[in-house]
Write an enzyme that holds these catalytic residues in place. Structure first.
Site, mmCIF file in Angstrom:
data_model
loop_
_atom_site.group_PDB
_atom_site.id
_atom_site.type_symbol
_atom_site.label_atom_id
_atom_site.label_comp_id
_atom_site.label_asym_id
_atom_site.label_seq_id
_atom_site.Cartn_x
_atom_site.Cartn_y
_atom_site.Cartn_z
ATOM 1 N N ASP A 120 -34.495 -46.893 25.043
ATOM 2 C CA ASP A 120 -33.725 -46.913 23.807
ATOM 3 C C ASP A 120 -33.692 -45.484 23.247
ATOM 4 O O ASP A 120 -34.474 -44.626 23.665
ATOM 5 C CB ASP A 120 -34.418 -47.879 22.845
ATOM 6 C CG ASP A 120 -33.904 -47.804 21.436
ATOM 7 O OD1 ASP A 120 -32.677 -47.833 21.245
ATOM 8 O OD2 ASP A 120 -34.739 -47.711 20.520
ATOM 9 N N ASP B 291 -38.037 -50.147 20.524
ATOM 10 C CA ASP B 291 -38.800 -50.251 19.285
ATOM 11 C C ASP B 291 -38.247 -51.254 18.285
ATOM 12 O O ASP B 291 -38.811 -51.407 17.203
ATOM 13 C CB ASP B 291 -38.835 -48.878 18.590
ATOM 14 C CG ASP B 291 -37.513 -48.560 17.917
ATOM 15 O OD1 ASP B 291 -37.498 -48.333 16.692
ATOM 16 O OD2 ASP B 291 -36.478 -48.556 18.605
ATOM 17 N N ASP C 135 -32.834 -44.422 19.303
ATOM 18 C CA ASP C 135 -33.421 -44.330 17.958
ATOM 19 C C ASP C 135 -34.751 -45.068 17.882
ATOM 20 O O ASP C 135 -34.839 -46.254 18.197
ATOM 21 C CB ASP C 135 -32.450 -44.909 16.924
ATOM 22 C CG ASP C 135 -31.209 -44.054 16.767
ATOM 23 O OD1 ASP C 135 -31.293 -43.023 16.087
ATOM 24 O OD2 ASP C 135 -30.159 -44.420 17.331
#
Length: 281
Positions: free
Chosen positions: A32, A218, A34
């Protein structure tokens, strides 16, 4: 680099790491952007990859079968904010933007897109007046992501309450235009159905003929990718699930619970990538 970073608390993670290190030329790292490669910031347009992220990826990538970044951002934006273009060692990097609806390849330097969705255009026009009519909290703001539109509550007086208050109204608005709502960290994204990080990851692993996979994320949007890896592990593909999370209380507990490794935010991801590069030598 400390070897404890390569120690998993789960049997699936131990198996995945062993396969990854034993046969790196067929291993895939998927990440991922961000919150994983880039720290979370109040203004998404200010997000940039952690200073150590690109050097760590450039060290690791030549040992591997493939490296991909999978993000809800437009692919070109992720490339620009990540600083991924023209980096020695990342000549085969792929960025899958808009959950796989866009693709940037370092080989060509071009972005290919699946095209626009009429529902996104309709929501883009309607959303400002809609938020005003429902009395959205002051500080709520809209981010135009091209093939999606996101509503953020991070700048409101009570971000969590503002987020929850918008869930049902935005789901109804999205459904009326053939869209779905993807929740994230204090953001609700209205986007076309049929693509998520799990779909994008599974398709890319088939394309890359992966022998193992390590995925790091996240946020809630990463649960689909976690699910894809879990399904593929059931079919015999070793995999490692990494949560970029101990630095922030905003990380979904379910993501932590389903992870084989939990690292300390983007800095921890950088440390893990460097530890893998050290191990592969």
């Amino acid at each position: 680099m400390s070897s404890h970073l390569l120690t998993s608390s789960t049997s699936d993670g131990k198996e995945g790491l062993a396969a990854f290190l034993a046969n790196p030329e067929r291993a895939v790292v998927a990440l991922d952007f961000d919150g994983t490669l880039a720290p979370i910031v109040p203004d998404p347009e200010s997000a940039r990859a952690h200073p150590g992220a690109v050097p760590a990826l450039a060290r690791l990538a030549p040992h591997l079968g493939a490296v991909a970044v999978i993000t809800g951002r437009p692919a070109g934006v992720a490339v620009r904010y990540g600083g991924f273009a023209g980096v020695p060692g990342l000549e085969r990097l792929v960025v899958l933007g808009h959950y796989g609806a866009e693709r940037w390849d370092a080989v060509s330097g071009e972005v290919k897109s699946a095209g626009d969705h009429s529902g996104v255009d309709a929501v883009r026009a309607e959303l400002p007046g809609f938020l005003d009519r429902i009395g959205a909290w002051r500080g709520t703001w809209i981010e135009d992501k091209g093939r999606a539109v996101a509503v953020h509550t991070r700048r409101t007086e009570n971000p969590e309450a503002a987020f929850e208050a918008l869930r049902d109204p935005l789901n109804e608005l999205a459904a009326s235009h053939g869209l779905i709502v993807e929740p994230g960290r204090l953001v609700l994204e209205l986007r076309p159905p049929g693509m998520d990080k799990g779909v994008a990851l599974a398709a890319y692993l088939r394309e890359a003929d992966a022998g193992s996979v390590l995925y790091a994320g996240d946020d809630l949007g990463d649960l689909a990718a976690f699910g894809a890896v879990e399904r593929l592990r059931g079919e015999g593909l070793p995999g490692v699930l990494v949560c970029s999370g101990t630095a922030s209380g905003e990380v979904p507990p379910e993501l932590v619970a389903r992870s084989d490794l939990v690292v300390d935010g983007p800095q921890g991801v950088v440390d893990l990538l460097n530890a893998l590069a050290d191990a592969l030598g």
